[in-house]
Design a protein around this motif. Structure first.
Motif, PDB file in Angstrom:
ATOM      1  N   LEU A  41      14.800  70.902 -50.120  1.00 30.56           N
ATOM      2  CA  LEU A  41      14.487  69.771 -49.237  1.00 30.56           C
ATOM      3  C   LEU A  41      14.289  70.237 -47.794  1.00 30.56           C
ATOM      4  CD1 LEU A  41      17.047  67.053 -50.451  1.00 30.56           C
ATOM      5  CD2 LEU A  41      14.583  67.078 -50.839  1.00 30.56           C
ATOM      6  N   THR A  42      14.706  71.450 -47.491  1.00 36.63           N
ATOM      7  CA  THR A  42      14.603  71.967 -46.123  1.00 36.63           C
ATOM      8  C   THR A  42      13.138  71.973 -45.679  1.00 36.63           C
ATOM      9  OG1 THR A  42      16.506  73.366 -46.584  1.00 36.63           O
ATOM     10  CG2 THR A  42      15.251  73.882 -44.620  1.00 36.63           C
ATOM     11  N   GLY A  43      12.923  71.468 -44.467  1.00 37.17           N
ATOM     12  CA  GLY A  43      11.558  71.409 -43.951  1.00 37.17           C
ATOM     13  C   GLY A  43      10.813  70.150 -44.365  1.00 37.17           C
ATOM     14  N   GLU A  44      11.460  69.315 -45.188  1.00 37.37           N
ATOM     15  CA  GLU A  44      10.810  68.092 -45.684  1.00 37.37           C
ATOM     16  C   GLU A  44      11.365  66.860 -44.965  1.00 37.37           C
ATOM     17  OE1 GLU A  44       8.383  68.267 -47.700  1.00 37.37           O
ATOM     18  OE2 GLU A  44       8.612  70.119 -48.859  1.00 37.37           O
ATOM     19  N   THR A  45      10.643  65.765 -45.119  1.00 39.33           N
ATOM     20  CA  THR A  45      11.099  64.473 -44.579  1.00 39.33           C
ATOM     21  C   THR A  45      11.572  63.611 -45.743  1.00 39.33           C
ATOM     22  OG1 THR A  45       9.461  64.610 -42.829  1.00 39.33           O
ATOM     23  CG2 THR A  45      10.445  62.458 -43.221  1.00 39.33           C
ATOM     24  N   VAL A  46      12.808  63.160 -45.645  1.00 38.58           N
ATOM     25  CA  VAL A  46      13.387  62.344 -46.709  1.00 38.58           C
ATOM     26  C   VAL A  46      13.661  60.951 -46.164  1.00 38.58           C
ATOM     27  CG1 VAL A  46      15.319  62.099 -48.318  1.00 38.58           C
ATOM     28  CG2 VAL A  46      14.474  64.378 -47.724  1.00 38.58           C
ATOM     29  N   GLY A  47      13.015  59.957 -46.745  1.00 34.87           N
ATOM     30  CA  GLY A  47      13.274  58.570 -46.352  1.00 34.87           C
ATOM     31  C   GLY A  47      14.536  58.102 -47.034  1.00 34.87           C
ATOM     32  N   CYS A  48      15.325  57.290 -46.357  1.00 33.49           N
ATOM     33  CA  CYS A  48      16.583  56.851 -46.944  1.00 33.49           C
ATOM     34  C   CYS A  48      16.793  55.377 -46.634  1.00 33.49           C
ATOM     35  CB  CYS A  48      17.727  57.686 -46.363  1.00 33.49           C
ATOM     36  SG  CYS A  48      19.321  57.348 -47.128  1.00 33.49           S
ATOM     37  N   ILE A  49      17.043  54.596 -47.692  1.00 35.34           N
ATOM     38  CA  ILE A  49      17.371  53.180 -47.455  1.00 35.34           C
ATOM     39  C   ILE A  49      18.781  53.102 -46.876  1.00 35.34           C
ATOM     40  CG2 ILE A  49      15.878  52.299 -49.285  1.00 35.34           C
ATOM     41  CD1 ILE A  49      18.582  51.945 -50.928  1.00 35.34           C
ATOM     42  N   GLN A  50      18.999  52.115 -46.021  1.00 36.94           N
ATOM     43  CA  GLN A  50      20.326  51.894 -45.425  1.00 36.94           C
ATOM     44  C   GLN A  50      20.938  53.215 -44.950  1.00 36.94           C
ATOM     45  OE1 GLN A  50      22.923  48.914 -47.154  1.00 36.94           O
ATOM     46  NE2 GLN A  50      21.424  48.643 -48.783  1.00 36.94           N
ATOM     47  N   ILE A  51      20.208  53.875 -44.077  1.00 35.24           N
ATOM     48  CA  ILE A  51      20.602  55.222 -43.673  1.00 35.24           C
ATOM     49  C   ILE A  51      21.951  55.230 -42.944  1.00 35.24           C
ATOM     50  CG2 ILE A  51      19.407  55.212 -41.444  1.00 35.24           C
ATOM     51  CD1 ILE A  51      18.549  58.133 -42.185  1.00 35.24           C
ATOM     52  N   GLN A  52      22.317  54.105 -42.337  1.00 35.34           N
ATOM     53  CA  GLN A  52      23.579  54.081 -41.617  1.00 35.34           C
ATOM     54  C   GLN A  52      24.726  53.521 -42.458  1.00 35.34           C
ATOM     55  OE1 GLN A  52      21.496  52.133 -38.289  1.00 35.34           O
ATOM     56  NE2 GLN A  52      22.661  53.439 -36.947  1.00 35.34           N
ATOM     57  N   ASN A  53      24.434  53.196 -43.705  1.00 37.53           N
ATOM     58  CA  ASN A  53      25.501  52.687 -44.572  1.00 37.53           C
ATOM     59  C   ASN A  53      25.723  53.611 -45.766  1.00 37.53           C
ATOM     60  OD1 ASN A  53      27.330  50.539 -44.230  1.00 37.53           O
ATOM     61  ND2 ASN A  53      25.622  49.133 -43.947  1.00 37.53           N
ATOM     62  N   VAL A  54      26.298  53.092 -46.804  1.00 34.71           N
ATOM     63  CA  VAL A  54      26.720  53.940 -47.926  1.00 34.71           C
ATOM     64  C   VAL A  54      25.632  54.888 -48.419  1.00 34.71           C
ATOM     65  CG1 VAL A  54      27.350  53.823 -50.382  1.00 34.71           C
ATOM     66  CG2 VAL A  54      28.671  52.549 -48.711  1.00 34.71           C
ATOM     67  N   PRO A  55      24.403  54.417 -48.669  1.00 34.35           N
ATOM     68  CA  PRO A  55      23.401  55.366 -49.178  1.00 34.35           C
ATOM     69  C   PRO A  55      23.162  56.538 -48.222  1.00 34.35           C
ATOM     70  CG  PRO A  55      22.638  53.121 -49.495  1.00 34.35           C
ATOM     71  CD  PRO A  55      23.873  53.042 -48.636  1.00 34.35           C
ATOM     72  N   GLY A  56      22.900  56.234 -46.959  1.00 33.43           N
ATOM     73  CA  GLY A  56      22.606  57.288 -45.989  1.00 33.43           C
ATOM     74  C   GLY A  56      23.809  58.178 -45.726  1.00 33.43           C
ATOM     75  N   LEU A  57      24.974  57.566 -45.591  1.00 35.28           N
ATOM     76  CA  LEU A  57      26.170  58.345 -45.279  1.00 35.28           C
ATOM     77  C   LEU A  57      26.558  59.243 -46.451  1.00 35.28           C
ATOM     78  CD1 LEU A  57      28.266  55.577 -43.481  1.00 35.28           C
ATOM     79  CD2 LEU A  57      26.992  57.435 -42.426  1.00 35.28           C
ATOM     80  N   THR A  58      26.426  58.714 -47.670  1.00 38.00           N
ATOM     81  CA  THR A  58      26.751  59.518 -48.853  1.00 38.00           C
ATOM     82  C   THR A  58      25.811  60.715 -48.947  1.00 38.00           C
ATOM     83  OG1 THR A  58      27.470  57.508 -49.997  1.00 38.00           O
ATOM     84  CG2 THR A  58      27.095  59.454 -51.361  1.00 38.00           C
ATOM     85  N   PHE A  59      24.524  60.463 -48.715  1.00 36.93           N
ATOM     86  CA  PHE A  59      23.549  61.550 -48.799  1.00 36.93           C
ATOM     87  C   PHE A  59      23.793  62.590 -47.705  1.00 36.93           C
ATOM     88  CE2 PHE A  59      20.033  63.647 -50.423  1.00 36.93           C
ATOM     89  CZ  PHE A  59      19.078  63.922 -49.457  1.00 36.93           C
ATOM     90  N   GLN A  60      24.109  62.120 -46.496  1.00 34.40           N
ATOM     91  CA  GLN A  60      24.392  63.058 -45.409  1.00 34.40           C
ATOM     92  C   GLN A  60      25.630  63.891 -45.737  1.00 34.40           C
ATOM     93  OE1 GLN A  60      23.986  61.362 -41.239  1.00 34.40           O
ATOM     94  NE2 GLN A  60      23.331  59.585 -42.410  1.00 34.40           N
ATOM     95  N   TYR A  61      26.615  63.263 -46.349  1.00 41.00           N
ATOM     96  CA  TYR A  61      27.820  63.992 -46.722  1.00 41.00           C
ATOM     97  C   TYR A  61      27.476  65.080 -47.742  1.00 41.00           C
ATOM     98  CZ  TYR A  61      32.142  65.294 -48.948  1.00 41.00           C
ATOM     99  OH  TYR A  61      33.165  66.036 -49.475  1.00 41.00           O
ATOM    100  N   ILE A  62      26.636  64.717 -48.708  1.00 40.17           N
ATOM    101  CA  ILE A  62      26.246  65.694 -49.740  1.00 40.17           C
ATOM    102  C   ILE A  62      25.510  66.870 -49.106  1.00 40.17           C
ATOM    103  CG2 ILE A  62      24.679  66.041 -51.713  1.00 40.17           C
ATOM    104  CD1 ILE A  62      25.476  63.156 -52.577  1.00 40.17           C
TER     105      ILE A  62
END
Lengths: 253, 325
Positions: free
Chosen positions: B118-139
């Motif tokens: 995923l490095t160098g790519e743009t990843v769209g994320c629903i609800q980036i400031q809530n559970v989906p985004g935060l969980t993905f950022q944690y991962i």
């Protein structure tokens, strides 16, 4: 009551009274709701303003939003000025521009924001939105002040063979500025409001709108209200700044 | 004087007219549309009353927090982090159970196998400031992958995360504004169906990437007054929830109707007969576990979210947990 006392009352005391009343009403409703997640008290909000002022993140966001607002306003002003001048000079251009300006004025702001978010990115979209929405206001103000230029004065300049440069800078621009500076100051404040709204919807990072969105999502109501107060004060400051510049500009012109 | 009196009387009558609309005796259940609503679908379908007067409401995800803030909900399913923010002190609501265990997936144009790709790519994320985004950022953080949310800082060595609306996912993928998207079921299935010939595929299961194969995405909270005054009802409700997964597996054809019948009129449902099937149901990862028995797991998850965004998580008091056993 002498004139000086009356002036102090009008310019200072009345506004202070209004602000105190607003805060009292706010405090009463905050006590009634009794929930910081719905309506924090003014004291909680001002405490949060203090926290914001000591945060580097806030100042970066503040400066970014202010810079975007000024950039959008200047773009609007220059484009509106050029279009108004062309429309004033050439009737055909006025006729062509008229429906476009009406369409831009009638288009719902939210639709413009959503479209630009899809077509561009989170940093550019707010600037374009603010530029486009304020453009009709400035164009209409500048164009109508050009149309209302004192024709007798212009004729007199022709008769006395006054140089074109002097006609523009010493006759036309002062008259145009005199009738448009109020629109300019209110447009600048409107630009700021639109910028913040667009930043919220576009999720623009490092912006006042982005901070507001974050505060809303995390139910940090004190922070949200604090940011709102800061934005209102900034808008009033921008209006006041333009009004303050009015006299020296007119003297210089 | 007469005018003032008649105006005042009109206002009183107006206020009184609406008092009849609020039924103080009904038990109001609020669930967000989507996977959380699936976790109570049997009760929604049968309009289970438990010998009481129960009103079921399926609302949009944006509205669910208001039902807690305004205390209109007696029972609600809300995202775990929001539960910690609004109810963490346990003074009004208590956490009873975990209802959904993660329904987030990464979809994208390239069938990659490693997060590093995923490095160098743009990843769209629903609800980036809530559970989906935060969980993905944690991962990403847990896998030592650099990421940024600022477009100006994006480069070939990090992942650019971009907050997007669910309705924009397909358009952003089609116009190459994003290469990948973090989406929740059933949006995942809906988005994939808009692309032909495997142009976009599911590449990662966030639940697997999280490490435990699941995480406590949403909690069932119950108002303290309901627990105190009608514990029998609460236990019966929980019992139904524990059996709900079996019911949904056996009645897949009834789930869509169950949820849409309780949606506000005019609201767009998440589940339709076109996007709902056994695979989507499985991917929604519904179930029920006691919050009290799993509080360490919940607290650990919240602590992981808090490491990404401190404001996203509230403080939990010991009063927050309700042991219904």
């Amino acid at each position: 009551m002498n004139k000086k006392t009356k002036k102090i009352l009008e310019n200072v005391l009345y506004p202070i009274c209004v602000i105190v009343i607003i805060f009292l009403i706010w405090l009463i409703f905050a006590e009634i709701t009794n929930s910081e997640f719905i309506l924090p008290t003014p004291f909680q909000t001002f405490q949060e303003i203090g926290n914001l002022f000591s945060s580097g993140t806030f100042w970066i966001a503040f400066c970014n939003t202010l810079l975007r607002t000024l950039l959008a306003f200047l773009s609007s002003f220059v484009i509106a000025g050029l279009l108004a001048l062309l429309a004033f000079k050439f009737k055909a251009i006025e006729k062509i521009l008229s429906p476009f300006i009406s369409i831009i004025r009638a288009t719902p702001t939210i639709a413009v924001i959503l479209l630009f978010i899809i077509w561009t990115n989170a940093n550019i979209a707010p600037i374009l939105v603010s530029t486009l929405v304020v453009l009709p206001l400035l164009y209409t103000a500048i164009f109508s002040s050009l149309k209302n230029l004192d024709k007798d004065l212009l004729q007199m300049c022709k008769i006395y063979k006054i140089k074109n440069k002097d006609i523009i800078f010493k006759v036309c621009i002062p008259q145009v500025w005199a009738s448009t500076y109020l629109t300019v100051s209110s447009s600048l404040a409107l630009n700021l409001k639109l910028m913040v709204a667009a930043e919220v919807l576009a999720n623009t990072t490092k912006s006042l709108g982005g901070l507001m969105q974050g505060a809303k999502i995390y139910f940090e109501m004190s922070e949200l209200l604090a940011l709102t107060v800061v934005t209102v004060v900034l808008a009033l400051a921008l209006e006041y700044f333009v009004n303050l510049l009015n006299r020296p500009i007119r003297r210089w012109l | 004087m007469k005018k003032i009196f008649s105006l005042f009387a009109t206002m009183i009558c107006f206020c009184l007219a609406f008092t009849g609309c609020y039924d103080d005796n009904s038990i109001n259940v609020y669930v967000p549309d989507g996977a959380p609503a699936l976790s109570v679908s049997e009760m929604l379908y049968t309009n289970e009353q438990f010998n009481e007067n129960v009103t079921y409401n399926v609302v949009s995800a944006n509205e669910i927090a208001n039902t807690i803030l305004q205390q209109t909900a007696d029972i609600a399913i809300i995202p775990t982090n929001i539960a910690s923010k609004l109810c963490g002190d346990g003074k009004t609501y208590k956490a009873v159970g975990i209802c959904t265990f993660g329904n987030l997936y990464v979809i994208g144009k390239n069938d990659i196998t490693s997060l590093n790709e995923l490095t160098g790519e743009t990843v769209g994320c629903i609800q980036i400031q809530n559970v989906p985004g935060l969980t993905f950022q944690y991962i990403l953080k847990n896998n030592q992958i650099n990421y940024t949310l600022d477009e100006n800082e994006a480069n070939a060595n990090n992942v650019l995360l971009k907050g997007i609306e669910g309705t924009d996912v397909v358009a952003q993928l089609k116009t190459n504004k994003i290469s990948y998207a973090v989406v929740a079921e059933p949006l995942c299935a809906t988005a994939l169906s808009k692309f032909e010939n495997n142009e976009v595929v599911k590449v990662f299961d966030l639940q697997e990437l999280y490490g435990a194969n699941y995480y406590p995405q949403s909690l069932l909270v119950v108002k303290n007054s309901l627990i105190e005054n009608n514990l029998t009802f609460v236990k019966n409700f929980i019992n139904k929830m524990q059996n709900n997964k079996n019911w949904t597996n056996e009645n897949i054809d009834k789930c869509v109707e169950a949820i849409s019948n309780n949606l506000k009129t005019g609201a767009t449902p998440s589940f339709t007969n076109n996007n709902f099937n056994a695979e989507v149901l499985n991917n929604c990862n519904i179930g029920f576990m006691s919050a009290f028995e799993n509080k360490d797991f919940i607290e650990n998850y919240l602590s992981n979210l808090k490491s990404i965004e401190e404001n996203a998580v509230g403080n939990l008091s010991s009063e927050f947990w309700f042991n219904y056993e």
